[in-house]
Motif scaffolding. Structure first.
Motif, PDB file in Angstrom:
ATOM      1  N   TYR A 138     -23.469 -22.080  18.352  1.00 55.45           N
ATOM      2  CA  TYR A 138     -22.863 -20.848  18.841  1.00 55.45           C
ATOM      3  C   TYR A 138     -22.149 -21.192  19.732  1.00 55.45           C
ATOM      4  O   TYR A 138     -20.732 -19.817  19.830  1.00 55.45           O
ATOM      5  CB  TYR A 138     -24.183 -20.570  19.610  1.00 55.45           C
ATOM      6  N   ARG A 139     -21.357 -21.853  20.117  1.00 51.31           N
ATOM      7  CA  ARG A 139     -20.161 -22.545  20.666  1.00 51.31           C
ATOM      8  C   ARG A 139     -19.156 -22.612  20.123  1.00 51.31           C
ATOM      9  O   ARG A 139     -18.247 -21.681  20.301  1.00 51.31           O
ATOM     10  CB  ARG A 139     -20.229 -23.749  21.594  1.00 51.31           C
ATOM     11  N   GLN A 197     -19.169 -20.751  17.388  1.00 49.74           N
ATOM     12  CA  GLN A 197     -18.545 -19.548  17.298  1.00 49.74           C
ATOM     13  C   GLN A 197     -17.961 -18.662  18.450  1.00 49.74           C
ATOM     14  O   GLN A 197     -17.571 -17.863  17.971  1.00 49.74           O
ATOM     15  CB  GLN A 197     -19.863 -18.521  17.087  1.00 49.74           C
ATOM     16  N   ARG A 198     -18.286 -18.897  18.887  1.00 51.82           N
ATOM     17  CA  ARG A 198     -18.036 -18.325  20.369  1.00 51.82           C
ATOM     18  C   ARG A 198     -16.185 -18.416  20.618  1.00 51.82           C
ATOM     19  O   ARG A 198     -15.517 -17.935  21.208  1.00 51.82           O
ATOM     20  CB  ARG A 198     -18.702 -18.659  21.975  1.00 51.82           C
ATOM     21  N   THR A 236     -14.147 -19.076  18.220  1.00 55.64           N
ATOM     22  CA  THR A 236     -13.109 -18.153  17.000  1.00 55.64           C
ATOM     23  C   THR A 236     -13.684 -16.974  17.171  1.00 55.64           C
ATOM     24  O   THR A 236     -12.694 -15.973  17.094  1.00 55.64           O
ATOM     25  CB  THR A 236     -14.271 -18.971  15.652  1.00 55.64           C
ATOM     26  N   SER A 237     -14.901 -16.399  17.975  1.00 56.89           N
ATOM     27  CA  SER A 237     -14.722 -15.125  18.327  1.00 56.89           C
ATOM     28  C   SER A 237     -13.522 -14.222  19.010  1.00 56.89           C
ATOM     29  O   SER A 237     -13.139 -13.574  19.318  1.00 56.89           O
ATOM     30  CB  SER A 237     -15.969 -14.932  18.673  1.00 56.89           C
ATOM     31  N   PRO A 276     -11.589 -11.085  17.858  1.00 56.42           N
ATOM     32  CA  PRO A 276     -12.995 -10.951  18.094  1.00 56.42           C
ATOM     33  C   PRO A 276     -13.330 -10.086  16.748  1.00 56.42           C
ATOM     34  O   PRO A 276     -14.719  -9.174  16.314  1.00 56.42           O
ATOM     35  CB  PRO A 276     -13.274 -10.408  19.610  1.00 56.42           C
ATOM     36  N   ASP A 328     -15.509 -10.092  13.521  1.00 62.27           N
ATOM     37  CA  ASP A 328     -16.875 -10.404  13.458  1.00 62.27           C
ATOM     38  C   ASP A 328     -17.664 -10.285  14.802  1.00 62.27           C
ATOM     39  O   ASP A 328     -18.346  -9.880  16.060  1.00 62.27           O
ATOM     40  CB  ASP A 328     -17.503 -11.819  13.465  1.00 62.27           C
ATOM     41  N   GLY A 378     -21.542  -8.904  15.384  1.00 63.11           N
ATOM     42  CA  GLY A 378     -21.693 -10.931  15.282  1.00 63.11           C
ATOM     43  C   GLY A 378     -21.442 -11.647  17.170  1.00 63.11           C
ATOM     44  O   GLY A 378     -21.542 -10.851  17.876  1.00 63.11           O
ATOM     45  N   GLY A 379     -20.674 -11.931  16.963  1.00 66.01           N
ATOM     46  CA  GLY A 379     -19.889 -13.220  18.116  1.00 66.01           C
ATOM     47  C   GLY A 379     -18.560 -12.495  18.904  1.00 66.01           C
ATOM     48  O   GLY A 379     -18.532 -12.666  20.304  1.00 66.01           O
TER      49      GLY A 379
END
Length: 365
Positions: free
Chosen positions: A208-209, A211-212, A214-215, A219, A222, A225-226
């Motif tokens: 999840y980190r 993902q944060r 890359t988001s 942003p 996704d 999502g993220g």
């Protein structure tokens, strides 16, 4: 001879009061829709915020009128208690899980967050330690490693919850305090490189980190999502324009922006009060930081100076990260905006710390 006590810094006191007042108004404005939907009471969150603000103001008045040197002797006990709380909160069935992190101790919706207590305890202890051993701070083994090891242990326990936001604020404020005490830049730079490697490891260890991260970079890759929180935050800030949509007129608080009264409350400030309102709030934080550093520079002793730096550092680092996240310049880390966001532990503890800062300003040279 102890210097006679004067009135507290009026600029600092005014900035704290204005930010707190704005925070209470914005907590109601940002949370009224969610509060009515979930609890049937538009005032649910702001009533609780008022309660903790009252407790915090009482604590501020107490610490503002108690000589800051009093806390020096309590620093070792405070940090031991906080380490104990950080361990207890990790015990399944004891620590309360909220938002995916086991960060709370309490019953039902009432609880305390040990990591918030650790922020203040850490700067208290470091100010005491470094003021007594300042002559050794330029030595890597004897001077720098003991306080950094203590900070690293606390950061590790907080990351086990996990709570990257609180851990980062404590770490950042501690590094600022240690640097101010006279640590060599070469030593800190080398450790910073190791810290970057460790930080990358923490990110890669939890999907999840990553993902944060890359988001944050894209942003819209996704959007459901993220990247959802950052996109919704920008959708709030953009329409605000120069003067905003008007107090209470936010659209994003209608279940678009998750938890608008906490981490992303600045988005609602910008949406309702516009660039002018957001800039005015940032200016108040800059005044608070300026006067905090002035209190540090003019403090009568090393302990007071370092303690003022640490408390001001907590506010500065937290403001920088929170607003950086909200405007899409940093990854989402889950950090509240000081004195503005909804939250009992953070508000009460920060007001307590700012009371100590005001007391230091009363003894300025």
């Amino acid at each position: 001879m102890v210097k006679a006590r004067s009135a507290p810094d009026i600029w600092l006191l005014t900035a704290i009061g204005l930010i707190l007042a704005i925070g209470l108004v914005m907590v109601y404005s940002a949370s009224a829709v969610l509060a009515f939907h979930e609890h049937g009471d538009r005032f649910y969150f702001v009533k609780r915020q008022l309660l903790f603000a009252g407790l915090g103001v009482g604590a501020l008045l107490f610490t503002m009128n108690t000589h800051y040197s009093t806390w020096k002797k309590w620093a070792p006990a405070a940090i031991l208690v906080c380490f104990g709380l950080l361990i207890i909160v990790l015990i399944p069935g004891v620590g309360v899980v909220r938002g995916g992190a086991r960060s709370w101790l309490g019953i039902s919706s009432f609880g305390i967050q040990p990591s918030e207590f650790m922020k203040l305890a850490m700067v208290l202890f470091l100010a005491k330690w470094l003021s007594e051993k300042q002559q050794t701070i330029t030595q890597f083994t004897k001077g720098l490693m003991p306080p950094l090891g203590l900070v690293g242990l606390a950061f590790g326990l907080i990351m086990l919850q996990p709570d990257l936001g609180s851990g980062t604020v404590m770490l950042g404020a501690s590094i600022i305090l240690i640097f101010t005490a006279g640590a060599r830049m070469a030593h800190l730079g080398g450790l910073a490189m190791l810290g970057v490697v460790g930080f990358v490891g923490l990110i890669l260890a939890a999907p999840y980190r990553l993902q944060r991260i890359t988001s944050f970079l894209d942003p819209w890759a996704d959007p459901l999502g993220g990247g959802y929180q950052i996109i919704q935050s920008l959708y709030a800030i953009g329409p605000g324009g120069l003067v905003g949509l008007g107090l209470g007129m936010s659209r994003q608080k209608y279940s678009y922006l998750p938890e608008p009264q906490t981490d992303f409350i600045f988005s609602i400030v910008a949406e309702e009060l516009g660039f002018i309102g957001g800039a005015a709030l940032i200016l108040l934080f800059l005044v608070l930081i300026w006067r905090g550093m002035r209190a540090a520079i003019s403090a009568p002793d090393t302990f007071g100076s370092l303690l003022a730096v640490g408390i001001t550092g907590i506010v500065g680092v937290q403001v920088l990260i929170n607003i950086g996240v909200v405007i899409g310049m940093m990854p989402v880390t889950g950090i509240t905006l000081p004195l503005i966001s909804y939250g009992g532990s953070s508000l009460t503890l920060l007001l307590t710390a700012l009371g100590i800062l005001l007391n230091i300003s009363r003894y300025s040279r």
